[in-house]
Design an enzyme around this catalytic site. Structure first.
Site, PDB file in Angstrom:
ATOM      1  CD  GLU A  16      -7.542  60.011   3.231  1.00 44.96           C
ATOM      2  OE1 GLU A  16      -7.825  58.945   2.644  1.00 44.96           O
ATOM      3  OE2 GLU A  16      -7.907  61.126   2.826  1.00 44.96           O
TER       4      GLU A  16
ATOM      5  CG  ASP B  80      -5.969  52.358   5.407  1.00 46.72           C
ATOM      6  OD1 ASP B  80      -5.217  52.428   4.411  1.00 46.72           O
ATOM      7  OD2 ASP B  80      -7.177  52.647   5.353  1.00 46.72           O
TER       8      ASP B  80
ATOM      9  CG  ASN C  39      -5.343  64.319   1.658  1.00 50.05           C
ATOM     10  OD1 ASN C  39      -4.360  64.009   2.327  1.00 50.05           O
ATOM     11  ND2 ASN C  39      -6.496  63.667   1.731  1.00 50.05           N
TER      12      ASN C  39
ATOM     13  CG  HIS D  72      -5.415  54.861   1.749  1.00 49.60           C
ATOM     14  ND1 HIS D  72      -6.057  54.605   2.945  1.00 49.60           N
ATOM     15  CD2 HIS D  72      -5.880  56.058   1.326  1.00 49.60           C
ATOM     16  CE1 HIS D  72      -6.875  55.608   3.225  1.00 49.60           C
ATOM     17  NE2 HIS D  72      -6.782  56.509   2.269  1.00 49.60           N
TER      18      HIS D  72
HETATM   19  O1  9MR Z   1     -13.492  55.928   4.070  1.00 48.70           O
HETATM   20  C1  9MR Z   1     -14.325  56.537   3.109  1.00 48.70           C
HETATM   21  C2  9MR Z   1     -15.451  55.596   2.732  1.00 48.70           C
HETATM   22  O2  9MR Z   1     -16.318  55.403   3.824  1.00 48.70           O
HETATM   23  C3  9MR Z   1     -16.212  56.150   1.530  1.00 48.70           C
HETATM   24  O3  9MR Z   1     -17.173  55.208   1.099  1.00 48.70           O
HETATM   25  C4  9MR Z   1     -15.231  56.463   0.427  1.00 48.70           C
HETATM   26  C5  9MR Z   1     -15.924  57.012  -0.787  1.00 48.70           C
HETATM   27  O4  9MR Z   1     -15.028  57.391  -1.779  1.00 48.70           O
HETATM   28  O5  9MR Z   1     -14.280  57.401   0.880  1.00 48.70           O
HETATM   29  C6  9MR Z   1     -13.490  56.872   1.894  1.00 48.70           C
HETATM   30  O6  9MR Z   1     -12.490  57.787   2.271  1.00 48.70           O
HETATM   31  C7  9MR Z   1     -11.571  58.165   1.238  1.00 48.70           C
HETATM   32  C8  9MR Z   1     -11.104  59.559   1.555  1.00 48.70           C
HETATM   33  O7  9MR Z   1     -12.192  60.431   1.692  1.00 48.70           O
HETATM   34  C9  9MR Z   1     -10.159  60.081   0.489  1.00 48.70           C
HETATM   35  N1  9MR Z   1      -9.065  59.167   0.281  1.00 48.70           N
HETATM   36  C10 9MR Z   1      -9.412  57.780   0.072  1.00 48.70           C
HETATM   37  C11 9MR Z   1     -10.328  57.280   1.189  1.00 48.70           C
HETATM   38  C12 9MR Z   1     -10.632  55.804   0.999  1.00 48.70           C
HETATM   39  O8  9MR Z   1     -11.352  55.600  -0.175  1.00 48.70           O
END
Ligand code: 9MR
Length: 421
Positions: free
Chosen positions: A256, A258, A190, A226
């Site tokens: 994921e 957005d 991923n 993203h």
């Molecule tokens: O959405 C997540 C956020 O709440 C956390 O603080 C962050 C920490 O790294 O991780 C975010 O989710 C991530 C996901 O686990 C992996 N891909 C990127 C996402 C956005 O940072």
């Protein structure tokens, strides 16, 4: 003789929901899903109601609850309270789950990140983590993100404690360990920015080939998605990029999604552009056999990681902060509905499993029960010492048993470590 109204009722198609998961399934996908923010689900009833509607979201992913820092912050102490929020919610609502994530440089406790490891000792740590976390969620995950974000944006391998200890061998090793811990879930790589089909995408193709060449299993590649409003690639370019991976024999998904505005507030025309961008992404998944579903990384602008990370940017999701559907929601719904109309029921992909297994409600702090064994857990038999399941059975400088108890076989993980699996 029928009256006109009775005739109209007889000829009308059966009532169908126009919500996103229902439409996605009718359009041939397995699911339309969302990340679940653990801190919001019990405090925000509006959030919980929309997230829990299985016609809108057929699949959930824990935003943070299954990560290493959430599940094994202290060595040997496993905590599943946060991760269980998602599986429990999915079970209550008849939804499926994607599980996220195992080997990742980020949200990694300092005892792992800053530890001083050899290949053998870090293998043992990874094995213990993967066995315990996947073991806890066994039977509940449609897929697991086994390795997350191993590649830099410039296409080089990302520096991490895993890379510095093993080189790239940690990648197939993670997949081997995951397969042994749960043979029935889909195992994914991923990452983000794969959508642009540049050097990073090339390296991800190489990663899939590298895992396969090592004899390790890999089932899918997650495109995190993203993206940025106005800079999102078009539908056919996205489809071309997805096909680079399906051509390798793995499935793909947007995991994921957005699409953020780079400045706020977003104008009306920027919101329309955002809708078109979402439609292109979802449309590209519909265009590619082997693209199984789309997950948004939270559904409401009220709860998103973007403003916390990119100052002044955001509004990247499909509901606004007051839970009104945005233009983006309508665009996705339209692109799904357009495809759904043309897909005969008999050719639809089977949908994903929903969480039905019953588990103890939550375990707060479980000491590792299945620790990996290095040299200690061998037993003797007529033919000499035999190693037990999970135990080491070979590798450079290994002097212990090299045969495994039945039915396990000794499988090489890397030059330093073979294991009874
Ligand atoms: O959405 C997540 C956020 O709440 C956390 O603080 C962050 C920490 O790294 O991780 C975010 O989710 C991530 C996901 O686990 C992996 N891909 C990127 C996402 C956005 O940072």
């Amino acid at each position: 003789m029928h009256s006109k109204s009775v005739l109209a009722a007889l000829l009308a198609p059966a009532a169908v929901s126009a919500q996103l998961h229902d439409l996605a399934v009718r359009a041939g996908l397995k699911y339309f899903g969302t990340a679940l923010r653990e801190g919001a689900i019990n405090s925000d009833s509006q959030y919980a109601a929309i997230l829990g509607d299985n016609r809108e979201f057929g699949q959930l992913v824990p935003e943070n609850g299954q990560k290493w820092e959430s599940t094994q912050r202290t060595r040997g102490q496993f905590t599943f309270t946060q991760g269980d929020i998602t599986t429990n919610t999915a079970r209550q609502n008849g939804q499926g789950v994607r599980c996220h994530t195992l080997t990742w440089h980020s949200q990694l406790p300092s005892w792992v990140r800053d530890g001083s490891w050899t290949k053998a000792t870090l293998t043992e740590v990874m094995e213990t983590h993967i066995n315990n976390v996947m073991g806890h969620y066994i039977g509940q995950c449609y897929a697991w993100d086994v390795v997350n974000e191993a590649i830099n944006d410039d296409g080089n391998w990302r520096d991490s404690v895993f890379l510095s200890t093993f080189g790239t061998e940690y990648i197939p090793l993670s997949f081997q360990l995951a397969k042994a811990a749960d043979p029935n879930t889909k195992l994914y790589y991923n990452d983000y920015n794969l959508e642009y089909n540049g050097a990073k995408t090339d390296r991800a193709v190489e990663l899939v080939q590298l895992v396969k060449a090592a004899g390790a299993p890999i089932d899918g590649v997650g495109f995190q998605g993203h993206l940025i409003v106005g800079s999102t690639p078009g539908r056919s370019n996205l489809a071309t990029t997805l096909r680079r991976f399906t051509a390798l024999g793995v499935e793909v998904a947007y995991t994921e999604l957005d699409i953020r505005h780079s400045s706020l507030p977003a104008s009306a025309s920027a919101q329309v552009t955002q809708g078109n961008d979402f439609a292109n992404v979802v449309g590209s998944c519909l265009d590619v056999t082997g693209c199984v579903g789309v997950t948004v990384w939270s559904f409401t602008d009220k709860y998103s990681w973007i403003p916390e990370t990119f100052d002044g940017q955001g509004d990247a999701l499909i509901y606004d902060a007051n839970f009104n559907k945005k233009a983006a929601w309508t665009s996705i719904s339209s692109v799904l509905a357009a495809k759904a109309t043309g897909v005969p029921t008999s050719t639809r992909t089977s949908t994903m499993i929903t969480v039905t297994t019953t588990r103890p409600p939550t375990s707060t702090s479980t000491t590792a029960t299945r620790t990996s064994s290095a040299a200690t857990s061998s037993t003797s038999s007529a033919g000499g010492a035999e190693q037990t399941r999970w135990g080491q059975c070979g590798g450079m400088y290994w002097t212990g048993p090299t045969r495994c108890q039945s039915p396990w076989t000794c499988r090489k993980q890397n030059d330093w470590y073979s294991q009874c699996l």
